[in-house]
Motif scaffolding. Sequence first.
Motif, PDB file in Angstrom:
ATOM      1  N   ILE A 296       0.988  -1.582   0.289  1.00 52.62           N
ATOM      2  CA  ILE A 296      -0.382   0.485   0.411  1.00 52.62           C
ATOM      3  C   ILE A 296       0.637   1.545   0.267  1.00 52.62           C
ATOM      4  O   ILE A 296       1.377   1.640   0.669  1.00 52.62           O
ATOM      5  N   GLN A 297       0.880   1.400  -1.230  1.00 55.00           N
ATOM      6  CA  GLN A 297       1.775   3.011  -1.656  1.00 55.00           C
ATOM      7  C   GLN A 297       1.320   3.961  -2.633  1.00 55.00           C
ATOM      8  O   GLN A 297       0.491   3.441  -3.339  1.00 55.00           O
ATOM      9  N   ALA A 298       1.440   5.068  -2.240  1.00 47.84           N
ATOM     10  CA  ALA A 298       1.335   6.526  -2.979  1.00 47.84           C
ATOM     11  C   ALA A 298       1.794   5.728  -4.217  1.00 47.84           C
ATOM     12  O   ALA A 298       2.899   6.089  -4.583  1.00 47.84           O
ATOM     13  N   ARG A 299       0.874   5.834  -5.422  1.00 47.72           N
ATOM     14  CA  ARG A 299       1.560   5.811  -6.903  1.00 47.72           C
ATOM     15  C   ARG A 299       1.527   7.103  -7.841  1.00 47.72           C
ATOM     16  O   ARG A 299      -0.334   7.765  -7.533  1.00 47.72           O
ATOM     17  N   CYS A 300       1.853   7.464  -9.025  1.00 47.76           N
ATOM     18  CA  CYS A 300       0.460   7.908  -9.862  1.00 47.76           C
ATOM     19  C   CYS A 300      -0.820   7.468 -10.185  1.00 47.76           C
ATOM     20  O   CYS A 300      -0.825   6.199 -10.550  1.00 47.76           O
ATOM     21  N   GLU A 301      -1.720   8.257 -10.445  1.00 47.45           N
ATOM     22  CA  GLU A 301      -3.132   7.890 -10.512  1.00 47.45           C
ATOM     23  C   GLU A 301      -2.914   7.824 -12.574  1.00 47.45           C
ATOM     24  O   GLU A 301      -4.091   6.992 -13.096  1.00 47.45           O
TER      25      GLU A 301
ATOM     26  N   GLY B   1       5.446  10.556  -3.623  1.00 45.04           N
ATOM     27  CA  GLY B   1       4.906  10.684  -1.807  1.00 45.04           C
ATOM     28  C   GLY B   1       3.538  10.800  -0.913  1.00 45.04           C
ATOM     29  O   GLY B   1       3.346  10.466  -0.612  1.00 45.04           O
ATOM     30  N   THR B   2       2.658  10.884  -2.647  1.00 48.92           N
ATOM     31  CA  THR B   2       1.392  11.515  -1.994  1.00 48.92           C
ATOM     32  C   THR B   2       0.644  10.927  -3.358  1.00 48.92           C
ATOM     33  O   THR B   2       1.697  11.525  -4.181  1.00 48.92           O
ATOM     34  N   ALA B   3      -0.627  10.291  -3.513  1.00 52.43           N
ATOM     35  CA  ALA B   3      -1.337  10.578  -3.977  1.00 52.43           C
ATOM     36  C   ALA B   3      -1.467  11.480  -5.375  1.00 52.43           C
ATOM     37  O   ALA B   3      -1.154  12.937  -4.572  1.00 52.43           O
ATOM     38  N   GLY B   4      -1.576  11.370  -6.534  1.00 53.45           N
ATOM     39  CA  GLY B   4      -1.771  12.220  -7.664  1.00 53.45           C
ATOM     40  C   GLY B   4      -1.301  11.482  -9.135  1.00 53.45           C
ATOM     41  O   GLY B   4      -1.192  10.964  -9.508  1.00 53.45           O
ATOM     42  N   ILE B   5      -1.099  12.969  -9.501  1.00 46.63           N
ATOM     43  CA  ILE B   5      -0.493  12.930 -11.149  1.00 46.63           C
ATOM     44  C   ILE B   5       1.086  13.347 -11.252  1.00 46.63           C
ATOM     45  O   ILE B   5       0.836  14.740 -10.593  1.00 46.63           O
ATOM     46  N   CYS B   6       2.008  12.715 -11.285  1.00 49.59           N
ATOM     47  CA  CYS B   6       3.346  13.029 -11.863  1.00 49.59           C
ATOM     48  C   CYS B   6       4.105  14.083 -11.707  1.00 49.59           C
ATOM     49  O   CYS B   6       2.956  14.478 -13.175  1.00 49.59           O
TER      50      CYS B   6
END
Length: 238
Positions: A49-54, A61-66
Amino acid sequence: MLPSLRLSLNHHLQTALRCSVCHQPMDEASAQLLAGICYSCLKLLEPEIQARCECCAIPMGTAGICGECQRHPRHFDKVRVLGDYQWPLDTLIKRFKYSGQQHLARPLAHLLWQHCAQYLSSEHVEFTFVPQHWWKQWRRGFNQSELLARELSRYHKRPLRSLFRRHRLGKAQVKLSARARRRALGSSFRLLKGDLPEFVILIDDVVTTCSTADVLAQQLKQAGLQRVEVWAIARTPK
C-alpha cells in the motif's frame, strides 16, 4: 523404459506440488486454490500500500499525477501493477522471462487478477498483450506478456485478442531514454484490422517508461476506443 517413465512422472508430480516461488512442498488442495504459491510467499507478494501516480503508477510521496504525466499526457487511462521491479518480483520475472519457467505465468497472473479485477467496472472488456517481433519470440520461445494475458482472459472468461503486430525489431529499449523510446517505437507496431471493443486491457510483464504502452494506446484511441488500461506485474521506479 518403464522405470524411467515412472521416475519422470514422479518428478513432475513432485514439482507440481511445490510452491512456484520457494519450492517448498504444498498439499494438492492448497496448490490448486493458490495457483501454486504457498501462503507464506503469497503474503510476501501481496501489493504494498503506497502512493502511486494515478496514471502511470510510478511511486510517489502522495497520491496524484506525476510531473511526467502532467507534462506529457498519456494516451492510456491507467496503469495497474503489483509492485516495483525489485525483490521478490524481479526474481520471479527474471526466472519467468529469461530462464524459460513458463509455469510462472499462472501464479503471476493469479496475483495480478486478484489485485486488479476489483477495479473492473465493465464486462465489455477484452485483454490483449504487448507483441514481440517474430525473431525475438522465436529465440526466446514464447512471449511472456501473451502467456500472462492468456491466463487473465481465462479468469475473465473472455477470449484473448491479438490486436498488434511488431514488424520492426529495433534496439533494446531498456538502454534508451523515454524520448528516444517514443521516437523508436513510433513506427514499430501496427494495429491489426477488425472490430474493437470499447475497453481494452493491455498486458505487459514490466513497465519502465510507459513508452511502449503509450504508443499502443495511442493507436487504440485513434481507432475509437474509449478506455485503455495497462496491467503489468511490476513498475520500474525511476
